[in-house]
Design a protein around this motif. Structure first.
Motif, PDB file in Angstrom:
ATOM      1  N   GLY A 296       0.805  -1.213   0.000  1.00 22.16           N
ATOM      2  CA  GLY A 296       0.000   0.000   0.000  1.00 22.16           C
ATOM      3  C   GLY A 296       0.836   1.260   0.000  1.00 22.16           C
ATOM      4  N   ARG A 297       1.927   1.257   0.755  1.00 24.08           N
ATOM      5  CA  ARG A 297       2.781   2.441   0.801  1.00 24.08           C
ATOM      6  C   ARG A 297       3.622   2.578  -0.464  1.00 24.08           C
ATOM      7  N   GLY A 300       1.182   3.760  -3.279  1.00 25.18           N
ATOM      8  CA  GLY A 300       0.281   4.869  -2.989  1.00 25.18           C
ATOM      9  C   GLY A 300       0.332   5.952  -4.057  1.00 25.18           C
ATOM     10  N   ARG A 303      -1.295   4.725  -7.261  1.00 24.96           N
ATOM     11  CA  ARG A 303      -2.758   4.715  -7.186  1.00 24.96           C
ATOM     12  C   ARG A 303      -3.321   6.122  -7.327  1.00 24.96           C
TER      13      ARG A 303
END
Length: 642
Positions: A296-297, A300, A303
């Motif tokens: 996710g990091r 990020g 995205r």
């Protein structure tokens, strides 16, 4: 009502068909679709390229961290193994064989040797020699018996002649919560397979220190596995998995089997976080180092970039559709302007048809003289007249008060509309009803007119009045309740203060009223309160304010009344109540008297509260003077009660 035309001119519906509009502009729409498709292809290519770049970067970062951690850990273990080899070469197996009965000097020499080596190994908590029989352990501090939970580990090393080095499972170090593991090396014997064991107690916190120094991104994980995929250490620490086989052991074994390194994106079964995992096997020891970087990091920014591209593309599609819709609306507008002349000719007929079709009461009123031109059946029924009669009247003739029409006419003339104006109408039979009047300006018969709707709101008005009575009147006596009385009293006080007029307050209290309730019951007490209220109301002036403070206590407000009139009015009220016994519904009669305290405003009276307090003090004096009397406030009463 004027007759409606028998026929009207209709427009061709196909001229306003959106399918015809699209066919007429199909070339332009085709180019627009091609442009959007090309843009979507470019955005997809850009997003895929940036995704692959980000994925490659994430993989390199994880691989570099795991490789660096492997090198550092491998170096620390090699350094420890060299020290163990050196110690194994410097100790005589015969000495270890009699470790428990060794003279103090020789034992101290061995402990000093261990202490010197221990100072060179920051990753090691303790070094020790183990006797060949496995029942004595010499550290750099003292001789100890072997721990019972480590006995199987030493027994395996002692019994297996071909095993030169072994590692224990992680366990809690003595005297604390830190974890450690034993690294043991066999010492060959002179005339037997085993001459002893030299061990190093490796602190697993050292692995955490190495992981912290890597300064990886938040959410990363660092795990050390042994050859059986048992979790030896993990940072950040998860105590419930330490020393246990990984819950995804089969998948981990299949992934790492036969490989020295690898990379995989998976969701952790330990904390549920999706990470990109990279592992490396140590070159000289049976361990695997695995580093996981949170997806996710890492993704990020990608995205956010993808969301921005998608939003931009959707905005372009929306803008394109808006332009198409606008073009269609403009074509409709052109068609509408072309048909305007036909609609104007049918306008009057449509209005008349709407009047008869709608069930709500509707009037058509001429703007110049307020004459009613047309009224539908619902309006005529509401006003209690026929439609023909309605057409002979003006709107003001329907009101209860015709002068109110000036406000209605002024608002219609200024704003060309009227919204929810509440006014009273009167029917020919004299009955009155509340109506809500709304309207707007229209053109009719070549003249300015107003299209007015009527709504019967009599029930709502009655409900509002009922709510007002509940909020302001005492439910038993139907006079002002305490809240409304004090509110009105404050207004009168401010008026009297402003114009420097006197204001008198009388507080009445029924004498021995508690005995009435106790002896006759509360229903009789209610009858007494109602009867006293009626007598007092009949005696007061129209401008006086009468209310109930609570229980058997009442208050009378006398505007414009000075001290002389105050005593006269109070005495008259006392006599009216005491003159005639109150006759109850069952025929019995009760003599009732009241005590009255009165106070008149003075220049030094601070506020209404002080005036009420003075009247209450006067009432208190009247009660103590024997009841059934009137007492006026004087400064001596204030001093007495103070």
């Amino acid at each position: 009502m004027p007759p409606a035309p028998s026929a009207e001119i209709a427009l061709d519906p196909s001229q306003a068909d959106w399918r015809s509009f699209l066919r007429a502009r199909r070339v332009l729409l085709l180019w627009l679709g091609v442009a959007l498709a090309l843009m979507m292809a470019l955005i997809s290519w850009e997003l895929r390229s940036s995704y692959l770049d980000t994925r490659h970067s994430a993989q390199l970062a994880a691989q570099n961290l795991s490789l660096l951690l492997r090198e550092q850990l491998d170096g620390a273990l090699r350094e420890t193994d060299l020290v163990l080899r050196d110690l194994a070469g410097k100790v005589d197996p015969a000495t270890l064989a009699k470790l428990r009965v060794l003279p103090v000097a020789e034992r101290a020499a061995l402990s000093q040797l261990l202490d010197e080596k221990l100072s060179t190994l920051p990753q090691v908590d303790n070094l020790a020699f183990v006797a060949p029989d496995g029942y004595g352990v010499l550290t750099h501090e003292r001789l100890l018996p072997i721990d019972t939970h480590l006995q199987p580990f030493y027994s395996q090393l002692l019994d297996n002649g071909g095993l030169e080095m072994s590692f224990s499972k992680p366990f809690v170090l003595p005297g604390g919560n830190e974890l450690g593991m034993i690294m043991a090396r066999r010492i060959p014997g002179l005339d037997q397979p085993l001459g002893g064991v030299v061990t190093a107690l490796v602190k697993l916190e050292y692995f955490n220190q190495l992981a912290r120094r890597l300064d990886a991104q938040a959410g990363s994980s660092f795990t050390l596995y042994d050859a059986n995929n048992t979790v030896v250490s993990r940072y950040p620490e998860l105590k419930h998995i330490m020393g246990k086989t990984d819950s995804a052991n089969a998948a981990l074994t299949a992934w790492t089997n036969g490989r020295s390194s690898g990379y995989l994106v998976a969701r952790s079964t330990d904390d549920g976080v999706e990470r990109g995992y990279s592992f490396h096997r140590l070159d000289h020891f049976p361990f695997i180092v695995m580093v996981g970087l949170e997806e996710g990091r890492r993704f990020g920014d990608w995205r956010m970039k993808a969301a921005a591209y998608v939003c931009l593309f959707l905005l372009l599609i929306g803008f394109s559709l808006l332009m198409v819709w606008r073009g269609w609306r403009e074509s409709l507008l052109a068609l509408s302007l072309q048909a305007n002349r036909q609609k104007l000719e049918q306008h009057d007929a449509h209005i008349l048809r709407a009047l008869e079709t709608l069930s709500r009461p509707i009037l058509l009123m001429r703007a110049s003289d307020s004459r009613i031109l047309v009224a539908n059946a619902a309006a005529a029924t509401l006003c209690g007249r026929s439609q023909a009669e309605m057409s002979t009247l003006s709107l003001p003739e329907l009101y209860l008060r015709a002068e109110h029409h000036q406000t209605v006419a002024a608002q219609l003339a200024e704003k060309h509309s009227l919204s929810d104006y509440e006014i009273k109408f009167q029917r020919p039979d004299g009955s009155v009803f509340w109506a809500e009047l709304s309207g707007s300006a229209i053109a009719y018969a070549g003249d300015n007119a107003y299209f007015l709707t009527l709504g019967d709101i009599s029930a709502r008005k009655q409900a509002q009045e009922s709510l007002w009575r509940r909020a302001t009147l005492d439910p038993l006596t139907s006079i002002a309740n305490r809240g409304y009385l004090l509110e009105r009293a404050q207004i009168e006080w401010l008026r009297a203060k402003r114009y420097r007029h006197p204001l008198t307050v009388l507080i009445l209290d029924l004498d021995h009223f508690k005995l009435v309730n106790d002896n006759y019951g509360h229903p009789v007490g209610d009858e007494v309160l109602q009867a006293v209220t009626q007598r007092v109301q009949q005696t007061l002036r129209e401008t006086d304010l009468f209310g109930r403070l609570g229980g058997e206590e009442f208050c009378v407000l006398l505007p414009e009344e000075g001290e002389h009139g105050m005593l006269e009015n109070a005495e008259r009220l006392r006599q009216v109540v005491a003159a005639t016994p109150i006759v109850l519904r069952d025929g019995r009669s009760l003599p009732i008297t009241v005590s009255i305290g009165c106070a008149c405003s003075r220049p030094d009276t601070a506020d209404l509260s002080q005036l009420l307090k003075q009247a209450d003090q006067a009432l208190y004096a009247a009660k103590h003077a024997g009841r059934n009397c009137v007492m006026a406030f004087s400064p001596s009463l204030d001093t007495l009660h103070g």
